[in-house]
Motif scaffolding. Structure first.
Motif, PDB file in Angstrom:
ATOM      1  N   CYS A   1       0.876  -1.162   0.000  1.00 20.84           N
ATOM      2  CA  CYS A   1       0.000   0.000   0.000  1.00 20.84           C
ATOM      3  C   CYS A   1       0.912   1.211   0.000  1.00 20.84           C
ATOM      4  CB  CYS A   1      -0.930  -0.062   1.195  1.00 20.84           C
ATOM      5  SG  CYS A   1      -0.814   1.303   2.304  1.00 20.84           S
ATOM      6  N   ARG A   2       0.593   2.165  -0.806  1.00 21.78           N
ATOM      7  CA  ARG A   2       1.558   3.243  -0.987  1.00 21.78           C
ATOM      8  C   ARG A   2       1.093   4.535  -0.349  1.00 21.78           C
ATOM      9  NH1 ARG A   2       2.581   2.552  -7.343  1.00 21.78           N
ATOM     10  NH2 ARG A   2       2.975   0.342  -7.387  1.00 21.78           N
ATOM     11  N   ASP A   3       0.154   4.441   0.546  1.00 26.91           N
ATOM     12  CA  ASP A   3      -0.378   5.643   1.127  1.00 26.91           C
ATOM     13  C   ASP A   3       0.447   5.993   2.354  1.00 26.91           C
ATOM     14  OD1 ASP A   3      -1.851   7.739   1.694  1.00 26.91           O
ATOM     15  OD2 ASP A   3      -3.695   6.685   2.162  1.00 26.91           O
ATOM     16  N   LEU A   4       1.320   6.975   2.201  1.00 27.21           N
ATOM     17  CA  LEU A   4       2.208   7.326   3.302  1.00 27.21           C
ATOM     18  C   LEU A   4       1.406   7.825   4.492  1.00 27.21           C
ATOM     19  CD1 LEU A   4       5.030   7.743   4.387  1.00 27.21           C
ATOM     20  CD2 LEU A   4       4.948  10.055   3.508  1.00 27.21           C
ATOM     21  N   ALA A   5       0.363   8.603   4.231  1.00 25.96           N
ATOM     22  CA  ALA A   5      -0.405   9.207   5.324  1.00 25.96           C
ATOM     23  C   ALA A   5      -0.933   8.139   6.265  1.00 25.96           C
ATOM     24  CB  ALA A   5      -1.552  10.022   4.751  1.00 25.96           C
TER      25      ALA A   5
ATOM     26  N   THR B   1       0.174   5.141   6.646  1.00 30.25           N
ATOM     27  CA  THR B   1       1.283   4.470   7.318  1.00 30.25           C
ATOM     28  C   THR B   1       1.726   5.266   8.533  1.00 30.25           C
ATOM     29  OG1 THR B   1       2.033   4.133   5.076  1.00 30.25           O
ATOM     30  CG2 THR B   1       3.414   3.283   6.817  1.00 30.25           C
ATOM     31  N   GLU B   2       1.872   6.550   8.284  1.00 31.31           N
ATOM     32  CA  GLU B   2       2.328   7.428   9.352  1.00 31.31           C
ATOM     33  C   GLU B   2       1.342   7.408  10.506  1.00 31.31           C
ATOM     34  OE1 GLU B   2       4.408  11.011   7.363  1.00 31.31           O
ATOM     35  OE2 GLU B   2       2.995  11.788   8.823  1.00 31.31           O
ATOM     36  N   THR B   3       0.074   7.545  10.168  1.00 34.64           N
ATOM     37  CA  THR B   3      -0.955   7.568  11.203  1.00 34.64           C
ATOM     38  C   THR B   3      -0.919   6.272  12.001  1.00 34.64           C
ATOM     39  OG1 THR B   3      -2.233   8.691   9.524  1.00 34.64           O
ATOM     40  CG2 THR B   3      -3.359   8.194  11.576  1.00 34.64           C
TER      41      THR B   3
ATOM     42  N   TRP C   1       1.574   4.309  12.458  1.00 41.03           N
ATOM     43  CA  TRP C   1       2.756   4.185  13.293  1.00 41.03           C
ATOM     44  C   TRP C   1       2.607   4.990  14.573  1.00 41.03           C
ATOM     45  CZ3 TRP C   1       7.057   7.007  15.086  1.00 41.03           C
ATOM     46  CH2 TRP C   1       8.054   6.197  15.640  1.00 41.03           C
ATOM     47  N   TYR C   2       2.114   6.218  14.419  1.00 36.93           N
ATOM     48  CA  TYR C   2       1.937   7.025  15.623  1.00 36.93           C
ATOM     49  C   TYR C   2       0.840   6.449  16.501  1.00 36.93           C
ATOM     50  CZ  TYR C   2       5.238  10.622  14.429  1.00 36.93           C
ATOM     51  OH  TYR C   2       6.400  11.286  14.162  1.00 36.93           O
ATOM     52  N   LYS C   3      -0.123   5.848  15.852  1.00 38.37           N
ATOM     53  CA  LYS C   3      -1.198   5.228  16.611  1.00 38.37           C
ATOM     54  C   LYS C   3      -0.630   4.125  17.498  1.00 38.37           C
ATOM     55  CE  LYS C   3      -5.990   4.372  15.481  1.00 38.37           C
ATOM     56  NZ  LYS C   3      -6.897   4.102  14.388  1.00 38.37           N
TER      57      LYS C   3
ATOM     58  N   PHE D   1       0.435  -3.586  12.896  1.00 37.28           N
ATOM     59  CA  PHE D   1       1.527  -2.837  12.306  1.00 37.28           C
ATOM     60  C   PHE D   1       2.732  -2.996  13.204  1.00 37.28           C
ATOM     61  CE2 PHE D   1       4.207   0.852  11.873  1.00 37.28           C
ATOM     62  CZ  PHE D   1       4.370   0.920  10.504  1.00 37.28           C
TER      63      PHE D   1
ATOM     64  N   GLY E   1       6.658  -2.041  13.845  1.00 39.37           N
ATOM     65  CA  GLY E   1       7.702  -1.099  13.439  1.00 39.37           C
ATOM     66  C   GLY E   1       8.890  -1.865  12.883  1.00 39.37           C
TER      67      GLY E   1
END
Lengths: 355, 460
Positions: free
Chosen positions: B430-434, B436-438, B440-442, B455, B457
């Motif tokens: 999946c290429r949606d960086l947003a 992914t970022e969300t 990870w912070y989640k 997910f 790390g």
């Protein structure tokens, strides 16, 4: 419990915190009742989707806020089954076609066809068209973009397409000219700090101004990332201190370490090890251009100026090929191999000169 | 005699609807300028004997005649086991009652000798086989009407044996169905109705020959167990030909070839052994391979490598050939032992899979980083070529390019045992960086929530 990012997302165009002037223009455009296809672009975390959702809400009222997630199934001409998640309301459907990789063409064509072939039953009080929102358009393959161009024209009567991209450079000129381009610039540091502080106030927290500035700077003017960082900081340590640790994204560190590996030894065996790490990054959804960028930035730190230009040229060449091909790993690896060869040669010659 | 034979042929074995087949028969035999040898048709012993004697004196000039000559002449030469022969004999002897319908199914893998064996055994029991051959040409009759294939088949099943032949008086007849009309595969009920009709009015036994083809053959579709039970159909299943039997048959056949067709073929022990090693229990294919392997071709060296039923190169072998290229040096020039284009030819339908396998495995045998650079560069270009869907030739070109490229750049492969590995599947990226970022912070903000989304790390 929802994340602060979602909780404090402005729900309509009137409530936006920055680019106010642009927001009023958007409201004006929507109030006319009709608009052309849109191409919304800007850096990540600038608020593109927030504005798009605002436009949709402005058009259809609060009915557009009842969202549901569905998975849609498609079949390629070679009978391969594809599944893709969509977010939709009664009036719009959002999809990220790049999730299916090189089969995005099928998704784009079929999706728009199914949505646009049906007219609204009761046009009174409703708009005559539905909205198809495609995100990550710059990741779309050329084929999908060509397909999009045709379908855009064909179904103009029953649907409007909103494209969301980071940069227009990878969107075909043909598509760019068919859309009204709206650029959403990244928020300024002071705008981000104001937002962070107002969120803290609404949560009943106090945040030191210096920390807010640090977070804003660390986020690289990415508002979403800034808010996520703030929340992560809050979980890690509260009350806030000025110098507290801000959680960086782990893949940045991972890329740095990968670069160190490449510098340390240049051999096919090492290349294999690097490949494993690249695969790790890719499977964790890190976009390949970010990997490219990260690697290049780390690698050139160890080179002198003459080498730097050579390596930047190489990187540009493989990055360009990556967008033509379908398997990112091939091109990433080719770049790493080329770097290794150049670096090794450089080290050998400089060693000889030293002797 | 020849005249009466032709008459029999028209009246008896070949029914008038198998017109096409007659033509091809004539085409095949006439160039040989010989009287027709039709061993299966005349059931009268003396006729076939005469032909046999006549045969042994002459040389064989055409391939079909060659194949004909190596058909078994007596039960001991058959490829099926004695026990199965016994079973068939028993059925012919005891189960078939004059003027009563009864049926037998013979099943087995292709080329195990079902038809040939049965025809021979039936001949020994003085049966005449009337075989159904699906007409290929759906021509109109004299009234310009088209008859459906199903109707013709029905005609065959029910009416062929109703009236006795004018020319045959001593022997009985049986129907042989091998080539089922296609309509019945779509409409099984029609076939079962037909069976019912046959068992109501049929006069002579019928034999169905089915080829086993992995669960979807005629046996499974047209004759499910309940149908077999209902009509009391016997079933004899025949195994693939064993190695020992194949060896015997090849011995006999090669004798026939070497004595009677020595001007065309020469069978050597070496070829026989090589053919035997490729044997998979298909006697027909084995014999055909034997003929072609030992054909005398003037001024051309025949290489005897990997001949079998449709030679195919497995993916793993091909990867091995590319990542470990072997070179033949002749003086100043050299060439590859395995032609790159030939390898590319085998995988032209799936260039991207092959390229991914190559990419995964080529580094194992690469010695230096310079070679690796050239090879990865070639892979990168070929990916661009293969990914272009607008021209189908580009895929083949890209594949050929990357195979050739990797073989040439790797001029000194590292020896060693390198099992071929499967490439990692990266299609589900999946290429949606947003998001992914969300995510990870989640995982930082509320680890419990993120666990459900799985997910993890990256470990450093």
């Amino acid at each position: 419990m929802s994340l602060w990012v979602d909780k404090y997302r402005p729900t309509n165009l009137g409530k936006l915190d920055y680019h106010i002037e642009q927001a009023t223009r958007l409201v004006n455009m929507v109030q006319e009742g009709d608009f052309p296809h849109l191409l919304v672009y800007g850096p990540p975390g600038a608020g593109k989707r927030t504005r798009i959702m605002g436009i949709i809400k402005e058009l259809y009222g609060s009915g557009a806020e009842k969202l549901r997630m569905e998975s849609m199934n498609f079949e390629t001409p070679s009978r391969k089954k594809l599944e893709i998640m969509t977010i939709s309301s009664n009036y719009h459907i959002e999809v990220n076609p790049s999730d299916v990789g090189m089969y995005d063409r099928v998704v784009v064509m079929d999706l728009i066809k199914t949505v646009a072939q049906t007219h609204q039953l009761d046009a009174t009080g409703q708009r005559e068209f539905k909205i198809v929102l495609l995100t990550n358009v710059d990741q779309l393959t050329k084929d999908a973009q060509h397909a999009l161009r045709r379908t855009m024209e064909k179904y103009m009567a029953t649907c409007r397409i909103i494209l969301c991209a980071n940069s227009t450079s990878r969107v075909l000129p043909a598509i760019r000219s068919r859309c009204l381009g709206i650029r959403i610039p990244a928020p300024k540091i002071n705008e981000i700090t104001t937002i962070l502080e107002s969120i803290c106030k609404r949560e009943g927290l106090t945040v030191p101004h210096e920390l807010a500035i640090r977070i804003a700077e660390a986020s690289e003017r990415n508002l979403r990332r800034a808010i996520l960082m703030l929340e992560a900081c809050k979980v890690q340590q509260y009350p806030f201190t000025v110098n507290q640790n801000i959680a960086e994204l782990d893949w940045k560190v991972y890329i740095q370490n990968t670069a160190k590996l490449i510098i340390a030894e240049q051999s096919p065996k090492k290349l294999l090890e690097v490949r494993g790490r690249l695969y790790d990054l890719l499977t964790h959804c890190i976009p390949c251009d970010l990997i490219f960028k990260g690697l290049l930035q780390e690698l050139v730190k160890n080179c002198d100026l003459e080498l730097k230009t050579q390596i930047a040229t190489t990187a540009a060449e493989y990055e360009h090929r990556m967008h033509h091909g379908s398997k990112a790993i091939f091109h990433l690896e080719a770049f790493v191999a080329r770097f290794m060869a150049i670096y090794k040669k450089f080290m050998e010659t400089s060693l000889e000169a030293f002797m | 005699m020849s005249g009466s034979k032709n008459l029999q042929k028209n009246k008896g074995s070949r029914m008038s609807w198998s017109f096409d087949c007659d033509v091809s028969e004539r085409d095949v035999v006439t160039p040989a300028k010989r009287p027709k040898i039709e061993t299966e048709v005349p059931s009268l012993d003396r006729v076939s004997r005469t032909i046999d004697i006549y045969d042994k004196k002459t040389h064989i000039n055409s391939l079909p005649a060659l194949l004909k000559a190596c058909e078994p002449q007596e039960a001991s030469e058959l490829s099926i086991s004695r026990q199965k022969q016994r079973e068939i004999y028993d059925w012919l002897e005891y189960k078939t009652i004059k003027s009563k319908p009864c049926a037998l199914i013979l099943s087995g893998p292709s080329g195990c000798g079902k038809t040939v064996s049965f025809k021979l055994l039936a001949k020994e029991k003085e049966f005449e086989c009337v075989e159904w051959i699906t007409p290929a040409d759906q021509g109109a009759d004299e009234n310009n009407r088209f008859t459906r294939q199903g109707d013709k088949f029905q005609d065959f099943m029910v009416r062929t044996t109703r009236y006795g032949s004018l020319f045959e008086d001593c022997c009985r007849r049986l129907l042989l169905v091998k080539d089922f009309p296609n309509v019945y595969f779509n409409d099984k009920d029609a076939f079962h109705t037909l069976l019912e009709q046959y068992f109501g009015t049929g006069k002579e036994p019928v034999v169905f020959i089915c080829t086993d083809s992995g669960g979807m053959g005629a046996l499974q579709t047209l004759f499910p167990p309940n149908v077999r039970e209902k009509f009391g159909i016997c079933h004899i299943s025949i195994n693939p030909v064993t190695q020992a039997v194949t060896k015997n048959i090849l011995k006999r056949v090669s004798l026939v070839f070497n004595t009677r067709a020595s001007h065309m073929v020469h069978v050597s022990q070496h070829i026989v052994e090589e053919i035997l090693s490729n044997n998979i229990g298909d006697i027909r294919s084995t014999v055909i391979n034997l003929i072609f392997a030992s054909l005398k071709v003037p001024n051309r060296q025949i290489d005897c490598e990997g001949r079998g039923r449709g030679e195919s190169l497995s993916l793993l072998h091909a990867i091995g050939r590319v990542t470990n290229p072997k070179r033949l040096v002749e003086g100043n020039s050299w060439k590859f032992v395995h032609d790159p284009d030939e390898i590319a030819y085998f995988f032209q339908t799936q260039p991207s899979t092959f390229a991914r396998f190559l990419h995964e495995n080529h580094l194992n045998t690469t010695r230096g980083i310079e070679e690796a650079t050239a090879a990865t560069d070639i892979l990168s270009i070929s990916d661009c070529l293969i990914s272009d869907w607008r021209d189908s030739h580009l895929g083949r070109l890209g594949l050929s390019f990357c195979i050739r490229g990797i073989m040439i750049t790797n001029n000194d492969p590292v020896p060693g045992w390198n099992p071929v590995r499967k490439p990692r599947n990266d299609e589900k990226i999946c290429r949606d960086l947003a998001s992914t970022e969300t995510l990870w912070y989640k995982s930082l903000i509320s680890p419990k929530l993120a666990l459900t989304i799985t997910f993890k790390g990256l470990g450093n």
